[in-house]
Design a protein around this motif. Structure first.
Motif, PDB file in Angstrom:
ATOM      1  N   ILE A   8       0.897  -0.644   2.249  1.00  0.00           N
ATOM      2  CA  ILE A   8      -0.331   0.044   2.647  1.00  0.00           C
ATOM      3  C   ILE A   8       0.040   1.591   2.845  1.00  0.00           C
ATOM      4  CG2 ILE A   8      -0.847  -0.361   4.946  1.00  0.00           C
ATOM      5  CD1 ILE A   8      -3.752  -0.432   4.509  1.00  0.00           C
TER       6      ILE A   8
ATOM      7  N   LEU B 163      -2.239  -3.803   0.580  1.00  0.00           N
ATOM      8  CA  LEU B 163      -3.500  -2.820   0.499  1.00  0.00           C
ATOM      9  C   LEU B 163      -4.826  -3.487   0.679  1.00  0.00           C
ATOM     10  CD1 LEU B 163      -4.215  -0.153  -0.702  1.00  0.00           C
ATOM     11  CD2 LEU B 163      -4.062  -0.966  -2.884  1.00  0.00           C
TER      12      LEU B 163
ATOM     13  N   GLN C  38       4.338  -0.907   5.216  1.00  0.00           N
ATOM     14  CA  GLN C  38       4.167  -0.972   3.447  1.00  0.00           C
ATOM     15  C   GLN C  38       3.639  -2.390   3.057  1.00  0.00           C
ATOM     16  OE1 GLN C  38       4.463   1.794   2.271  1.00  0.00           O
ATOM     17  NE2 GLN C  38       5.536   2.890   3.636  1.00  0.00           N
TER      18      GLN C  38
ATOM     19  N   TYR D  42      -5.461   7.061  -1.998  1.00  0.00           N
ATOM     20  CA  TYR D  42      -5.682   5.662  -2.143  1.00  0.00           C
ATOM     21  C   TYR D  42      -6.563   5.600  -3.668  1.00  0.00           C
ATOM     22  CZ  TYR D  42      -8.815   1.620  -2.792  1.00  0.00           C
ATOM     23  OH  TYR D  42      -9.167   0.538  -3.115  1.00  0.00           O
TER      24      TYR D  42
ATOM     25  N   THR E 131      -3.514   5.888  -6.258  1.00  0.00           N
ATOM     26  CA  THR E 131      -2.545   4.901  -6.269  1.00  0.00           C
ATOM     27  C   THR E 131      -3.212   3.488  -6.343  1.00  0.00           C
ATOM     28  OG1 THR E 131      -2.197   4.697  -4.090  1.00  0.00           O
ATOM     29  CG2 THR E 131      -1.096   6.479  -5.249  1.00  0.00           C
ATOM     30  N   MET E 132      -4.560   3.380  -6.127  1.00  0.00           N
ATOM     31  CA  MET E 132      -4.888   1.879  -6.004  1.00  0.00           C
ATOM     32  C   MET E 132      -4.651   0.919  -7.170  1.00  0.00           C
ATOM     33  SD  MET E 132      -8.995   2.545  -6.306  1.00  0.00           S
ATOM     34  CE  MET E 132      -9.792   3.438  -7.543  1.00  0.00           C
TER      35      MET E 132
ATOM     36  N   PRO F 210       3.241  -0.300  -5.820  1.00  0.00           N
ATOM     37  CA  PRO F 210       3.943   0.503  -5.072  1.00  0.00           C
ATOM     38  C   PRO F 210       5.411   0.424  -5.189  1.00  0.00           C
ATOM     39  CG  PRO F 210       3.371  -1.584  -4.196  1.00  0.00           C
ATOM     40  CD  PRO F 210       2.501  -1.504  -5.314  1.00  0.00           C
TER      41      PRO F 210
ATOM     42  N   TRP G 189       2.374   3.581   1.819  1.00  0.00           N
ATOM     43  CA  TRP G 189       2.236   4.134   0.398  1.00  0.00           C
ATOM     44  C   TRP G 189       0.854   4.774  -0.136  1.00  0.00           C
ATOM     45  CZ3 TRP G 189       1.522   3.444  -4.804  1.00  0.00           C
ATOM     46  CH2 TRP G 189       2.122   4.248  -5.714  1.00  0.00           C
ATOM     47  N   HIS G 190       0.151   3.784   0.087  1.00  0.00           N
ATOM     48  CA  HIS G 190      -1.038   3.834  -0.922  1.00  0.00           C
ATOM     49  C   HIS G 190      -2.043   4.742  -0.354  1.00  0.00           C
ATOM     50  CE1 HIS G 190      -0.816   0.858  -4.205  1.00  0.00           C
ATOM     51  NE2 HIS G 190      -0.388   0.065  -3.509  1.00  0.00           N
ATOM     52  N   TRP G 191      -1.946   4.828   1.187  1.00  0.00           N
ATOM     53  CA  TRP G 191      -2.847   5.536   1.871  1.00  0.00           C
ATOM     54  C   TRP G 191      -2.293   6.835   2.770  1.00  0.00           C
ATOM     55  CZ3 TRP G 191      -8.532   5.434   2.554  1.00  0.00           C
ATOM     56  CH2 TRP G 191      -8.865   4.404   2.011  1.00  0.00           C
TER      57      TRP G 191
END
Length: 289
Positions: free
Chosen positions: A128, A32, A126, A274, A277-278, A282, A130-132
């Motif tokens: 990133i 991330l 991944q 983001y 979930t930041m 994940p 999932w987060h974005w």
């Protein structure tokens, strides 16, 4: 010596893409970080590179078929965000054919399908991705690849068709138009070992093996398995895997709007995800878990 390609970003700066370095890794993962839309760009790569990268990123079984092929990596400076792969569309897909009002005559349909492509790989790295919500970014960017298609194949690209891995797919929801479902036919449940045993049996018994050359027919692997089943009478072979997939469509978008597509994705899908979930762990760190 590692080969690198130079690209110019929207702010005028240039960077080098470490494409070949990815091939040396066992698993591809991108941690991330905060995304800057001006640092996102697309690199066209060979079909062979995508074939080597995809198993390092996803558990989904995928094999490039004969026909048209265009591979892409989506980068954020030197960090990989994901890959996309455009391919010749399958000849028959009921919901798609109905929506596009394609001719029933196979020859006429084949000519019309030259203006469409299957998005057969759309995978984000991944965690990133999932987060974005990077999967949606790659799906949207694929609709702008008509310039690459025209340059490579001299045909206008009218639209992109894709299928989810199972049922209605969240990756394409509210991004592509949902057309319906597949009927669950395919060969992904037949592994390479058994497939090659079938080919060897046909060779030993002097059975004609369907050609895999482009133009000989769609999906040569399925045609070969079907030929084996017919010749051998092996009732254990079944070309219905029961995985019903959602079918999705998006018309092509002007390639000149590619940067605007990135900005729109960031505002609607990326930054909101983001923010939510930041601080969260994940559910997976790679696409292989």
């Amino acid at each position: 010596m590692q080969t690198q390609l130079a690209f110019q970003l929207s702010d005028g700066s240039s960077i080098l893409t470490p494409s070949l370095q990815l091939l040396e890794t066992e698993i591809i993962s991108t941690p991330l970080f905060i995304i800057d839309t001006k640092k996102i760009y697309v690199e066209k790569v060979s079909a062979g590179m995508i074939a080597k990268l995809q198993p390092k990123m996803s558990k989904a079984i995928w094999r490039p078929a004969p026909g048209r092929k265009l591979g892409f990596i989506v980068w954020h400076e030197n960090d990989m965000l994901g890959v996309a792969f455009l391919a010749s569309p399958v000849i028959n897909m009921g919901a798609r054919d109905l929506f596009l009002n394609l001719p029933k005559d196979p020859s006429l349909k084949g000519k019309e399908l030259r203006h469409y492509a299957d998005l057969s790989v759309c995978v984000s790295t991944q965690p990133i991705g999932w987060h974005w919500n990077v999967g949606k970014l790659i799906a949207l960017l694929a609709t702008t690849f008509g310039d690459y298609w025209l340059d490579q194949y001299k045909d206008e690209l009218k639209g992109i068709v894709t299928t989810s891995l199972w049922g209605k797919g969240t990756q394409y929801n509210r991004v592509y138009k949902f057309l319906g479902y597949t009927k669950g036919y395919g060969h992904e449940h037949i592994n390479d070992e058994n497939y090659h045993k079938m080919l060897e049996w046909m060779r030993q018994n002097k059975i004609d093996i369907p050609s895999c050359k482009f133009g000989a027919g769609s999906n040569p692997r399925m045609r070969r398995i079907a030929a084996y089943k017919k010749a051998s009478g092996d009732k254990s072979v079944n070309l219905k895997h029961e995985k019903i997939r959602g079918i999705y469509y998006h018309p092509s978008v002007d390639p000149n709007t590619r940067q605007q597509i990135i900005e729109d994705w960031y505002k609607r899908w990326g930054f909101n995800r983001y923010q939510k979930t930041m601080e969260m762990n994940p559910p997976y760190l790679t696409g292989l878990t």
